[in-house]
Design an enzyme around this catalytic site. Sequence first.
Site, PDB file in Angstrom:
ATOM      1  CD  GLU A  17      -3.107   0.741   2.104  1.00  0.00           C
ATOM      2  OE1 GLU A  17      -3.818  -0.248   1.810  1.00  0.00           O
ATOM      3  OE2 GLU A  17      -3.310   1.453   3.104  1.00  0.00           O
ATOM      4  CE1 TYR A  49     -10.315   9.884  -4.018  1.00  0.00           C
ATOM      5  CE2 TYR A  49     -11.470  10.463  -1.995  1.00  0.00           C
ATOM      6  CZ  TYR A  49     -11.259  10.635  -3.350  1.00  0.00           C
ATOM      7  OH  TYR A  49     -12.002  11.569  -4.036  1.00  0.00           O
ATOM      8  CG  ASP A 109     -12.411   8.326   9.352  1.00  0.00           C
ATOM      9  OD1 ASP A 109     -13.053   7.293   9.658  1.00  0.00           O
ATOM     10  OD2 ASP A 109     -11.176   8.396   9.383  1.00  0.00           O
ATOM     11  CB  ALA A 125     -18.714   1.286   2.144  1.00  0.00           C
ATOM     12  CE1 TYR A 145     -12.555  -0.864   9.502  1.00  0.00           C
ATOM     13  CE2 TYR A 145     -14.494  -1.714   8.375  1.00  0.00           C
ATOM     14  CZ  TYR A 145     -13.510  -0.765   8.507  1.00  0.00           C
ATOM     15  OH  TYR A 145     -13.479   0.296   7.623  1.00  0.00           O
ATOM     16  CE  LYS A 165     -18.070  -3.114   3.474  1.00  0.00           C
ATOM     17  NZ  LYS A 165     -17.216  -2.159   4.215  1.00  0.00           N
ATOM     18  CD  GLN A 212       4.071   2.435  11.868  1.00  0.00           C
ATOM     19  OE1 GLN A 212       5.217   2.183  12.196  1.00  0.00           O
ATOM     20  NE2 GLN A 212       3.440   1.767  10.930  1.00  0.00           N
TER      21      GLN A 212
HETATM   22  P1  FAD Z   1     -19.025   1.075   5.923  1.00  0.00           P
HETATM   23  O1  FAD Z   1     -18.893  -0.266   5.351  1.00  0.00           O
HETATM   24  O2  FAD Z   1     -20.074   1.982   5.359  1.00  0.00           O
HETATM   25  O3  FAD Z   1     -19.247   0.940   7.499  1.00  0.00           O
HETATM   26  C1  FAD Z   1     -19.212   2.078   8.352  1.00  0.00           C
HETATM   27  C2  FAD Z   1     -20.012   1.783   9.605  1.00  0.00           C
HETATM   28  O4  FAD Z   1     -21.418   1.748   9.280  1.00  0.00           O
HETATM   29  C3  FAD Z   1     -19.710   0.423  10.227  1.00  0.00           C
HETATM   30  O5  FAD Z   1     -19.819   0.542  11.623  1.00  0.00           O
HETATM   31  C4  FAD Z   1     -20.788  -0.484   9.650  1.00  0.00           C
HETATM   32  O6  FAD Z   1     -21.042  -1.618  10.447  1.00  0.00           O
HETATM   33  C5  FAD Z   1     -21.973   0.481   9.628  1.00  0.00           C
HETATM   34  N1  FAD Z   1     -22.962   0.157   8.576  1.00  0.00           N
HETATM   35  C6  FAD Z   1     -22.709  -0.257   7.328  1.00  0.00           C
HETATM   36  N2  FAD Z   1     -23.859  -0.435   6.649  1.00  0.00           N
HETATM   37  C7  FAD Z   1     -24.862  -0.094   7.502  1.00  0.00           C
HETATM   38  C8  FAD Z   1     -26.285  -0.058   7.388  1.00  0.00           C
HETATM   39  N3  FAD Z   1     -26.911  -0.428   6.257  1.00  0.00           N
HETATM   40  N4  FAD Z   1     -27.011   0.363   8.466  1.00  0.00           N
HETATM   41  C9  FAD Z   1     -26.380   0.720   9.626  1.00  0.00           C
HETATM   42  N5  FAD Z   1     -25.033   0.687   9.787  1.00  0.00           N
HETATM   43  C10 FAD Z   1     -24.283   0.284   8.743  1.00  0.00           C
HETATM   44  N6  FAD Z   1     -10.078   5.718   4.952  1.00  0.00           N
HETATM   45  C11 FAD Z   1      -9.747   6.725   4.125  1.00  0.00           C
HETATM   46  O7  FAD Z   1     -10.100   7.885   4.380  1.00  0.00           O
HETATM   47  N7  FAD Z   1      -9.012   6.500   2.978  1.00  0.00           N
HETATM   48  C12 FAD Z   1      -8.603   5.255   2.636  1.00  0.00           C
HETATM   49  O8  FAD Z   1      -7.940   5.079   1.598  1.00  0.00           O
HETATM   50  C13 FAD Z   1      -8.923   4.152   3.495  1.00  0.00           C
HETATM   51  N8  FAD Z   1      -8.548   2.886   3.192  1.00  0.00           N
HETATM   52  C14 FAD Z   1      -8.915   1.848   4.013  1.00  0.00           C
HETATM   53  C15 FAD Z   1      -8.558   0.527   3.667  1.00  0.00           C
HETATM   54  C16 FAD Z   1      -8.900  -0.542   4.493  1.00  0.00           C
HETATM   55  C17 FAD Z   1      -8.501  -1.942   4.089  1.00  0.00           C
HETATM   56  C18 FAD Z   1      -9.608  -0.303   5.705  1.00  0.00           C
HETATM   57  C19 FAD Z   1      -9.955  -1.446   6.625  1.00  0.00           C
HETATM   58  C20 FAD Z   1      -9.996   0.999   6.046  1.00  0.00           C
HETATM   59  C21 FAD Z   1      -9.664   2.079   5.211  1.00  0.00           C
HETATM   60  N9  FAD Z   1     -10.043   3.392   5.518  1.00  0.00           N
HETATM   61  C22 FAD Z   1      -9.704   4.436   4.673  1.00  0.00           C
HETATM   62  C23 FAD Z   1     -10.802   3.680   6.753  1.00  0.00           C
HETATM   63  C24 FAD Z   1     -12.340   3.637   6.511  1.00  0.00           C
HETATM   64  O9  FAD Z   1     -12.699   4.665   5.616  1.00  0.00           O
HETATM   65  C25 FAD Z   1     -13.008   3.837   7.879  1.00  0.00           C
HETATM   66  O10 FAD Z   1     -12.780   2.704   8.682  1.00  0.00           O
HETATM   67  C26 FAD Z   1     -14.496   4.191   7.868  1.00  0.00           C
HETATM   68  O11 FAD Z   1     -14.834   4.608   9.191  1.00  0.00           O
HETATM   69  C27 FAD Z   1     -15.433   3.060   7.479  1.00  0.00           C
HETATM   70  O12 FAD Z   1     -15.377   2.797   6.145  1.00  0.00           O
HETATM   71  P2  FAD Z   1     -16.141   1.502   5.510  1.00  0.00           P
HETATM   72  O13 FAD Z   1     -15.965   1.575   4.053  1.00  0.00           O
HETATM   73  O14 FAD Z   1     -15.759   0.283   6.232  1.00  0.00           O
HETATM   74  O15 FAD Z   1     -17.667   1.901   5.882  1.00  0.00           O
END
Ligand code: FAD
Length: 289
Positions: A17, A49, A109, A125, A145, A165, A212
Amino acid sequence: MKIIDRLREDKIHISFEIFPPKTEAGIEKVMTAADEIAGLGPDFISVTYGAGGGTSRNTARIAEHIKKELGVESLAHLTCASSTKAEVREVIRNLKELGIENILALRGDIPQDIQFPSEDRFRYAYELVEEIRNSGDFCIGAACYPEGHVENEHKEDDIKYLRQKVESGVDFLTTQMFFDNDIHYNFLYRIREAGITVPVLPGIMPITSARQMKRSCELSGTVFPRRFQAILDRFGDYPDAMLQAGIAYATDQIIDLLANGVKNIHIYSMNNPGVAGAIMGNIAEIIKC
Ligand code: FAD
């Protein structure tokens, strides 16, 4: 090439990455790191991103460089909470024009200074996954997670929403970092039970400095096992020793995962070719088996 096609091959896959620079001034340094990491022969390199501005533009630029100039497949991350739907659609259009075939779809976030949720933004997402699926022939990854997402009190909810998802069109998942492999094995068991069958890439973060570690822990709520905590306590104040111990710990985690049948490993290499190269050296023979 689509990453999912590569992951279907019966062999070990290693990915790294890169994160884009915060300002334009840092782009050259990041491109150099990408060049060196690509030289290690990974199966793909992902590019994170950032929220808005140059950071987000640079994701596409670096992903294009990795794919077209370095000849390594790239995975462009894309988050949606910090942008309007129109802005997100524009980024997807741009990635398509650049020939990027793989996107990691994330919510990101939630910015403090905006009304969220709102009509003009994707809330989760899975909505972004649907949008990307309807926008072109992309391979789509998403985050998961093993220790649960920080916003969820109940792990069952996490798995329920993860399944939603994946069913929206996710081809593979990458995990948040973890430092205890048993947590990963347990998570895999639970998601397979829940009917989630897509490949899961464990995300391994080599922790090479105490600073870190503190930052990573605060952001993710990740648990540090006693064995790892002892390393931090003993070597945290000695940068060279911590670097060596962090590489050794990550290597150990990877060897254990591979020994237990895991085929795909994602390494959070944090723009550090030295660390990425040391780990690759440590597993050079192992990944040929
Ligand atoms: P989601 O899948 O939308 O989940 C977010 C929260 O909402 C979770 O608690 C989930 O359980 C809940 N949820 C989901 N669907 C529903 C629903 N239908 N109803 C109610 N609750 C729901 N961040 C960055 O800014 N840039 C990056 O490049 C980046 N890369 C990452 C790469 C990886 C491999 C990981 C693990 C994380 C990364 N992150 C990044 C961090 C990520 O953006 C955060 O963890 C963020 O808070 C959640 O993103 P998600 O896509 O998992 O969200």
